[in-house]
Design a protein around this motif. Structure first.
Motif: not given
Length: 571
Positions: A531-545, A564-569
């Motif tokens: 599954s590609k749920k975790n985007p941290d393979f060769i290239l990683r995405k933003a930490i909140w994703r 949505i881990s950044r509650g302020w957005v």
């Protein structure tokens, strides 16, 4: 007189004095085994009997501790004292201390003694928390109705925090060997052991190998409890489990099995625990030895277990659902399972913004590519595929090699071996001389080799880029594997050009795709795809994703953070 004696010695023959040189002779056990091998006519039954006899002889050769494993403690203190003196070969052993004294219990003097190893204990703790209460405080009038002597001493006279009640000599010996203190009291068939470790050790310092610019600057030490405390300092969670497992039949080296019980897969934890407990070896000293006992394939050219000296990296991997092993006496932790992607990651990737982290990962991949293939590609192009490079560059290469008497493969191997020699010598030379020797050695040797027409100048550039690329690999063990593999690709490039290198990559790819680390495919998430749920393979995405833990670990809690881990957005 001396001159006369010397002349007589020269003229008259004298029988030389017989001097018996020291010869290390075989032991009786070795002689028995040697005779057993030579005697080919003996049947199987007889061999088994000899083996039993040999084993019995080994046990009777003074290894009383093995023979008496689990011996109950006697209530006669004289027998206990004699037993411990025999086990520790006292008075031959100079660092084993036995302190005899009397304990006053209800106006009655009772004989007692404490045993510990000098240099491994904290003398202040023994004096203040063990000997002083037993010898001085016992004379006070303590109001207690406790009639059992053992319970009375434990409840009123021994304020030591880590105190155990044991009933076998083996338990006392294990504690004393690991910096504990054994306390025997006359009239009771048990003993007390107190944890009074106090040996000299290195304090927490910066990591020596895995240096980063941004992030924690603490590294593991050689003391197990300090290392587990460093992990607990980061993961402040009661679900973090630290299991104590002893490895080594003789050394009894303490190890810690770490995992987070509400995240890690139970089957994976059981598999690691099973492998760790199944190791049967007399002595084990370092996690490097332990890694070789635990890994799936000992012939694979890449490591199957992550080794690190950074507590923050171990904590990060534990929160993903992996398992860690800490070993007393070594500053390197082992984390499993592993795959190829994990070996090219650095803890710093999580501490800096993701565009910068991706840039660094691309640089590392380029470094790995240059280290593994650049020398082989150079040989393949110069020998077989001249059309692959511009004509001017080709003419420049041929002009630089005009006076070199060796074939390009010999020329390259000379320089690669010289580079490895300088690198190895730079590590072994003590102190600040090592880096100086490496730099000066490389400069002088390279310039002298070019001036002597042994190698061409462009080859110096090829080998230098290869060497620099190897330092960009974050995993020391993976860097070793790539350095060794590049010699194979040099030979393949020299034999068949691009075809040889492509064949080597194909076979190595199949080998890696078939490899596993604790049941996890080594090439996951590419082979097989997950599954590609975790985007941290060769290239990683933003930490909140990065909301999910790695799918291939089959963890109990798949989600790492809410959508949505950044509650302020959130609107």
């Amino acid at each position: 007189m001396n001159i006369k004696k010397a002349i007589i010695n020269l003229l008259i023959f004298q029988e030389p004095e017989k001097i018996e040189n020291y010869i290390l002779k075989e032991t009786e056990e070795e002689q028995l085994q040697s005779n057993a091998k030579k005697d080919t006519n003996e049947n199987v039954t007889k061999n088994k009997k000899n083996k039993r006899k040999s084993n019995n002889s080994e046990n009777s050769d003074g290894n009383d501790r093995e023979a008496n494993k689990g011996v109950k403690i006697s209530n006669d203190i004289s027998k206990s004292l004699e037993y411990m003196k025999k086990v520790y070969s006292i008075p031959i052993n100079g660092d084993v201390i036995i302190r005899e004294f009397n304990v006053i219990i209800k106006d009655k003097a009772i004989e007692a003694f404490a045993i510990f190893i000098d240099g491994m204990i904290d003398k202040k703790v023994i004096n203040e928390a063990i000997l002083k209460p037993l010898m001085l405080l016992s004379t006070f009038d303590i109001k207690s109705n406790e009639k059992d002597i053992g319970n009375y001493i434990k409840d009123h006279l021994l304020p030591q925090t880590q105190l155990k009640v044991v009933r076998t000599y083996e338990s006392v010996i294990d504690e004393v060997n690991f910096g504990g203190c054994g306390i025997f009291i006359d009239g009771i068939d048990l003993a007390f052991t107190a944890d009074v470790k106090g040996w000299e050790h290195r304090s927490v310092e910066r990591p020596n190998v895995e240096l980063i610019i941004r992030g924690p600057q603490e590294g593991f030490t050689e003391v197990l409890r300090i290392n587990t405390a460093l992990i607990r300092k980061i993961i402040k969670n009661e679900n973090l489990i630290v299991e104590n497992i002893t490895v080594g039949k003789k050394s009894k080296t303490p190890c810690g099995l770490l995992y987070i019980k509400d995240i890690a897969n139970d089957a994976l934890v059981n598999q690691v625990r099973k492998r760790l407990k199944s190791i049967k070896v007399d002595y084990i000293q370092d996690s490097g030895e332990l890694e070789q006992y635990l890994e799936d394939n000992t012939f694979l050219n890449v490591p199957q277990i992550i080794d690190t000296e950074r507590p923050d990296k171990v904590a990060m991997l534990l929160t993903e659902g992996k398992i860690a092993i800490l070993m007393n006496g070594t500053p390197i932790a082992l984390v499993m399972p592993s795959n190829l992607i994990e070996l090219i990651k650095s803890p710093e990737d999580a501490y800096i913004r993701y565009p910068y982290a991706n840039f660094l990962r691309i640089i590392r991949l380029l470094g790995m590519f240059f280290t593994l293939l650049l020398p082989g590609l150079y040989i393949a192009i110069t020998n077989y595929h001249h059309e692959m490079i511009p004509t001017d560059l080709m003419l420049a290469i041929e002009a630089s090699r005009e006076k070199v008497p060796f074939p390009s493969i010999i020329e390259l191997l000379i320089l690669e071996v010289s580079f490895e020699l300088i690198r190895e010598a730079g590590i072994r030379v003590p102190g600040p001389i090592g880096p100086t020797l490496g730099i000066i050695g490389a400069l002088i040797l390279g310039q002298a080799a070019v001036a002597a027409n042994i190698v061409s100048p462009i080859l110096i550039i090829i080998v230098a880029v290869t060497g620099i690329g190897s330092f960009a690999v974050p995993s020391f063990s993976l860097g070793f594997g790539i350095r060794v593999s590049r010699f194979v690709f040099i030979l393949l490039g020299a034999m068949a050009g691009f075809l040889g290198i492509a064949t080597g990559l194909f076979i190595n790819g199949l080998w890696l795709a078939a490899a596993k680390s604790f049941g996890i495919p080594f090439m996951v998430p590419f082979a097989p795809k997950v599954s590609k749920k975790n985007p941290d393979f060769i290239l990683r995405k933003a930490i909140w994703r990065q909301e999910w833990r790695p799918d291939y670990l089959n963890v109990k809690r798949e989600r790492n953070q809410p959508h949505i881990s950044r509650g302020w957005v959130k609107k």
